[in-house]
Enzyme design. Structure first.
Site, mmCIF file in Angstrom:
data_model
loop_
_atom_site.group_PDB
_atom_site.id
_atom_site.type_symbol
_atom_site.label_atom_id
_atom_site.label_comp_id
_atom_site.label_asym_id
_atom_site.label_seq_id
_atom_site.Cartn_x
_atom_site.Cartn_y
_atom_site.Cartn_z
ATOM 1 N N LYS A 126 -0.044 6.126 -0.322
ATOM 2 C CA LYS A 126 0.396 6.858 0.896
ATOM 3 C C LYS A 126 1.915 6.921 0.948
ATOM 4 C CE LYS A 126 2.170 3.132 3.114
ATOM 5 N NZ LYS A 126 3.560 2.909 3.394
ATOM 6 N N PRO A 139 3.106 2.184 -8.274
ATOM 7 C CA PRO A 139 4.131 1.140 -8.365
ATOM 8 C C PRO A 139 3.905 0.045 -7.314
ATOM 9 C CG PRO A 139 5.142 3.312 -8.495
ATOM 10 C CD PRO A 139 3.686 3.534 -8.162
ATOM 11 N N ALA A 156 6.244 -1.291 -3.372
ATOM 12 C CA ALA A 156 7.043 -0.069 -3.401
ATOM 13 C C ALA A 156 7.072 0.676 -2.075
ATOM 14 C CB ALA A 156 6.493 0.850 -4.480
ATOM 15 N N GLY A 157 6.241 0.261 -1.105
ATOM 16 C CA GLY A 157 6.132 1.012 0.155
ATOM 17 C C GLY A 157 5.090 2.100 0.067
ATOM 18 N N ALA A 186 1.661 1.349 -0.362
ATOM 19 C CA ALA A 186 0.366 0.752 0.009
ATOM 20 C C ALA A 186 -0.578 0.562 -1.169
ATOM 21 C CB ALA A 186 -0.318 1.575 1.118
ATOM 22 N N GLY A 187 -0.016 0.256 -2.328
ATOM 23 C CA GLY A 187 -0.835 0.099 -3.539
ATOM 24 C C GLY A 187 -1.900 -0.980 -3.395
ATOM 25 N N GLY A 188 -1.529 -2.129 -2.883
ATOM 26 C CA GLY A 188 -2.489 -3.218 -2.709
ATOM 27 C C GLY A 188 -3.508 -2.886 -1.632
ATOM 28 N N SER A 189 -3.030 -2.295 -0.541
ATOM 29 C CA SER A 189 -3.913 -1.961 0.587
ATOM 30 C C SER A 189 -4.969 -0.935 0.183
ATOM 31 C CB SER A 189 -3.104 -1.379 1.746
ATOM 32 O OG SER A 189 -2.094 -2.271 2.138
ATOM 33 N N ASP A 212 -2.077 -1.927 6.628
ATOM 34 C CA ASP A 212 -2.250 -0.554 6.124
ATOM 35 C C ASP A 212 -3.653 -0.278 5.565
ATOM 36 O OD1 ASP A 212 0.199 0.492 6.727
ATOM 37 O OD2 ASP A 212 1.028 0.350 4.718
HETATM 38 C C1 LIG Z 1 5.786 -0.862 6.326
HETATM 39 C C2 LIG Z 1 4.388 -0.317 6.137
HETATM 40 C C3 LIG Z 1 4.334 1.109 6.681
HETATM 41 O O1 LIG Z 1 3.144 1.777 6.357
HETATM 42 O O2 LIG Z 1 3.970 -0.195 4.790
HETATM 43 P P1 LIG Z 1 4.496 -0.762 3.355
HETATM 44 O O3 LIG Z 1 5.960 -0.566 3.214
HETATM 45 O O4 LIG Z 1 4.122 -2.217 3.298
HETATM 46 O O5 LIG Z 1 3.730 0.058 2.334
HETATM 47 C C4 LIG Z 1 3.330 -1.173 6.921
HETATM 48 O O6 LIG Z 1 3.705 -1.275 8.267
HETATM 49 C C5 LIG Z 1 3.123 -2.552 6.335
HETATM 50 O O7 LIG Z 1 1.764 -2.738 6.142
HETATM 51 P P2 LIG Z 1 1.172 -3.862 5.130
HETATM 52 O O8 LIG Z 1 2.013 -3.918 3.897
HETATM 53 O O9 LIG Z 1 -0.279 -3.587 4.991
HETATM 54 O O10 LIG Z 1 1.441 -5.143 5.970
HETATM 55 P P3 LIG Z 1 0.785 -6.610 5.883
HETATM 56 O O11 LIG Z 1 0.482 -6.933 4.465
HETATM 57 O O12 LIG Z 1 -0.302 -6.717 6.908
HETATM 58 O O13 LIG Z 1 2.004 -7.489 6.411
HETATM 59 C C6 LIG Z 1 3.100 -7.887 5.626
HETATM 60 C C7 LIG Z 1 4.172 -8.386 6.577
HETATM 61 O O14 LIG Z 1 4.824 -7.261 7.191
HETATM 62 C C8 LIG Z 1 5.106 -7.520 8.566
HETATM 63 N N1 LIG Z 1 4.472 -6.475 9.391
HETATM 64 C C9 LIG Z 1 3.520 -5.649 8.886
HETATM 65 C C10 LIG Z 1 2.969 -4.650 9.661
HETATM 66 C C11 LIG Z 1 3.410 -4.520 10.997
HETATM 67 N N2 LIG Z 1 2.908 -3.574 11.798
HETATM 68 N N3 LIG Z 1 4.353 -5.355 11.487
HETATM 69 C C12 LIG Z 1 4.902 -6.323 10.691
HETATM 70 O O15 LIG Z 1 5.773 -7.063 11.145
HETATM 71 C C13 LIG Z 1 4.603 -8.918 8.864
HETATM 72 O O16 LIG Z 1 5.710 -9.781 8.760
HETATM 73 C C14 LIG Z 1 3.633 -9.214 7.743
HETATM 74 O O17 LIG Z 1 3.628 -10.572 7.408
HETATM 75 N N1 LIG Z 2 -4.250 -4.831 -6.127
HETATM 76 C C1 LIG Z 2 -2.957 -5.014 -5.876
HETATM 77 N N2 LIG Z 2 -2.058 -4.025 -6.130
HETATM 78 C C2 LIG Z 2 -0.754 -4.195 -5.841
HETATM 79 N N3 LIG Z 2 -0.228 -5.304 -5.315
HETATM 80 C C3 LIG Z 2 -1.061 -6.313 -5.030
HETATM 81 C C4 LIG Z 2 -2.450 -6.207 -5.287
HETATM 82 N N4 LIG Z 2 -3.008 -7.335 -4.875
HETATM 83 C C5 LIG Z 2 -2.035 -8.124 -4.401
HETATM 84 N N5 LIG Z 2 -0.848 -7.531 -4.489
HETATM 85 C C6 LIG Z 2 0.442 -8.084 -4.030
HETATM 86 O O1 LIG Z 2 0.802 -7.397 -2.819
HETATM 87 C C7 LIG Z 2 2.223 -7.276 -2.699
HETATM 88 C C8 LIG Z 2 2.584 -5.928 -2.064
HETATM 89 O O2 LIG Z 2 2.250 -4.935 -2.977
HETATM 90 P P1 LIG Z 2 1.945 -3.410 -2.563
HETATM 91 O O3 LIG Z 2 0.734 -3.311 -1.752
HETATM 92 O O4 LIG Z 2 1.988 -2.631 -3.846
HETATM 93 O O5 LIG Z 2 3.253 -3.027 -1.750
HETATM 94 P P2 LIG Z 2 3.572 -2.341 -0.359
HETATM 95 O O6 LIG Z 2 3.040 -3.259 0.716
HETATM 96 O O7 LIG Z 2 5.067 -2.251 -0.361
HETATM 97 O O8 LIG Z 2 2.955 -1.002 -0.319
HETATM 98 C C9 LIG Z 2 2.796 -7.488 -4.094
HETATM 99 O O9 LIG Z 2 3.681 -8.567 -4.049
HETATM 100 C C10 LIG Z 2 1.595 -7.793 -4.996
HETATM 101 O O10 LIG Z 2 1.805 -8.916 -5.829
#
Ligand SMILES: C[C@@](CO)(OP(=O)(O)O)[C@H](O)COP(=O)(O)OP(=O)(O)OC[C@H]1O[C@@H](n2ccc(N)nc2=O)[C@H](O)[C@@H]1O
Ligand SMILES: Nc1ncnc2c1ncn2[C@@H]1O[C@H](COP(=O)(O)OP(=O)(O)O)[C@@H](O)[C@H]1O
Length: 282
Positions: free
Chosen positions: A10, A93, A96-97, A99-102, A135
């Site tokens: 995403k 990647p 990376a922001g 949501a690869g793991g999610s 996410d």
């Molecule tokens: C910033 C966003 C935007 O879509 O995405 P990514 O950059 O991670 O892809 C999300 O809010 C990230 O979602 P996600 O990566 O699933 O978050 P989680 O694993 O649940 O949380 C990781 C950490 O981010 C913080 N967190 C996350 C979501 C949120 N609404 N508030 C927070 O403060 C918390 O400190 C939490 O410990």
């Molecule tokens: N299946 C997976 N794919 C990617 N990252 C994973 C996975 N399982 C656990 N992780 C961990 O989740 C953390 C966040 O990775 P990712 O979801 O790719 O990033 P973001 O939250 O920035 O979108 C990484 O430190 C990684 O080691």
């Protein structure tokens, strides 16, 4: 029996932070958009154990992998005693922001629900999603949606135009937690206008969509990694209409009219230290 699913990445077209909760999480309002870029997961039935094999980009294969976390959570919730052999081909990647793991976690719940013939509804899976990450709920739904709460309260939107997307991922990753922790709620700078973005998407107007791209986490991550500003400038100069950091970063994305023009933009980029990927909105 075997099930194969794509797990799509995403981007965040807007991202606003409204409040900090006592548990440290943040209330957000963001427009999330699935893109073509995806990992591929394959699920095969096994007697008892749940095992994971990863190919492609390196990610930990142990119990910390969100695929295994999702699989064990689903097995516990459903009460099944079946196992699974899971393979993950990682293309998105990491850290990376995007949501690869999610998205892998969401696809695992959908895939195992089929493989194990559990008959669970999306609402059951939504209830489990939040235990895996903020996410994961959006990744179960996909498409285009407004996400509120900490990301789990979703309002689906009509399909967005299939704009081209150029992704630029620097060699470093960034911790989402660090970015949220460094955010000063009293000093957010420019905030997105969610309804204006919804209108722009509805009209399919790239110029307007580009003008509404705002992410309040961007300045926090740029403070940690100032070189992201140069990447933004280079993507704009190369021909992207609008350019923004996705989520907590560090990936920068640029929008173009279609995939063909995204390919042209990518050809004109000279960024040896970055991964450049061409994809599209879905
Ligand atoms: C910033 C966003 C935007 O879509 O995405 P990514 O950059 O991670 O892809 C999300 O809010 C990230 O979602 P996600 O990566 O699933 O978050 P989680 O694993 O649940 O949380 C990781 C950490 O981010 C913080 N967190 C996350 C979501 C949120 N609404 N508030 C927070 O403060 C918390 O400190 C939490 O410990
Ligand atoms: N299946 C997976 N794919 C990617 N990252 C994973 C996975 N399982 C656990 N992780 C961990 O989740 C953390 C966040 O990775 P990712 O979801 O790719 O990033 P973001 O939250 O920035 O979108 C990484 O430190 C990684 O080691």
């Amino acid at each position: 029996m075997s099930v194969t699913l794509r797990a799509h990445a995403k981007i965040n077209l807007t991202l606003d932070v409204l409040a900090r909760r006592p548990d440290g999480y943040h209330e957000v309002e963001m427009i999330m958009q699935s893109i073509e870029l995806h990992d591929t997961l394959n699920f095969n039935i096994a007697q008892k154990d749940i095992t994971l094999m990863v190919t492609g980009l390196p990610v930990p294969e142990g119990a910390d992998n969100l695929v295994l976390k999702a699989a064990h959570l689903l097995r516990e919730f459903s009460g099944t005693e079946l196992g699974a052999t899971i393979s993950l081909n990682k293309k998105i990647p990491v850290a990376a922001g995007l949501a690869g793991g999610s998205t892998d976690a969401a696809a695992t719940m959908l895939g195992l629900n089929q493989l194990w013939n559990l008959g669970l509804q999306r609402d059951d899976l939504m209830g489990l999603a939040l235990q895996l990450g903020a996410d994961v709920s959006f990744c179960l739904l996909g498409g285009t949606a407004i996400a509120r709460g900490i990301g789990e309260v979703l309002s689906p939107l009509a399909s967005a135009p299939r704009f081209g997307v150029v992704l630029v991922k620097p060699s470093f990753g960034i911790s989402t937690k660090d970015v949220y922790q460094n955010l000063s709620l009293d000093n957010l700078g420019l905030r997105p206008n969610t309804s204006a973005m919804v209108r722009a998407l509805g009209e399919g107007n790239l110029k307007q969509v580009a003008g509404e791209l705002v992410n309040v986490l961007e300045s926090v991550t740029i403070q940690i990694k100032p070189e992201l500003n140069e990447l933004k400038t280079k993507l704009k100069k190369a021909g992207c209409q609008g350019v923004l950091m996705s989520g907590s970063g560090p990936t920068i994305f640029g929008l173009t009219a279609d995939m063909k023009s995204a390919v042209e933009v990518a050809k004109g980029l000279d960024l040896p230290d970055c991964q450049v990927l061409v994809t599209g909105m879905i």
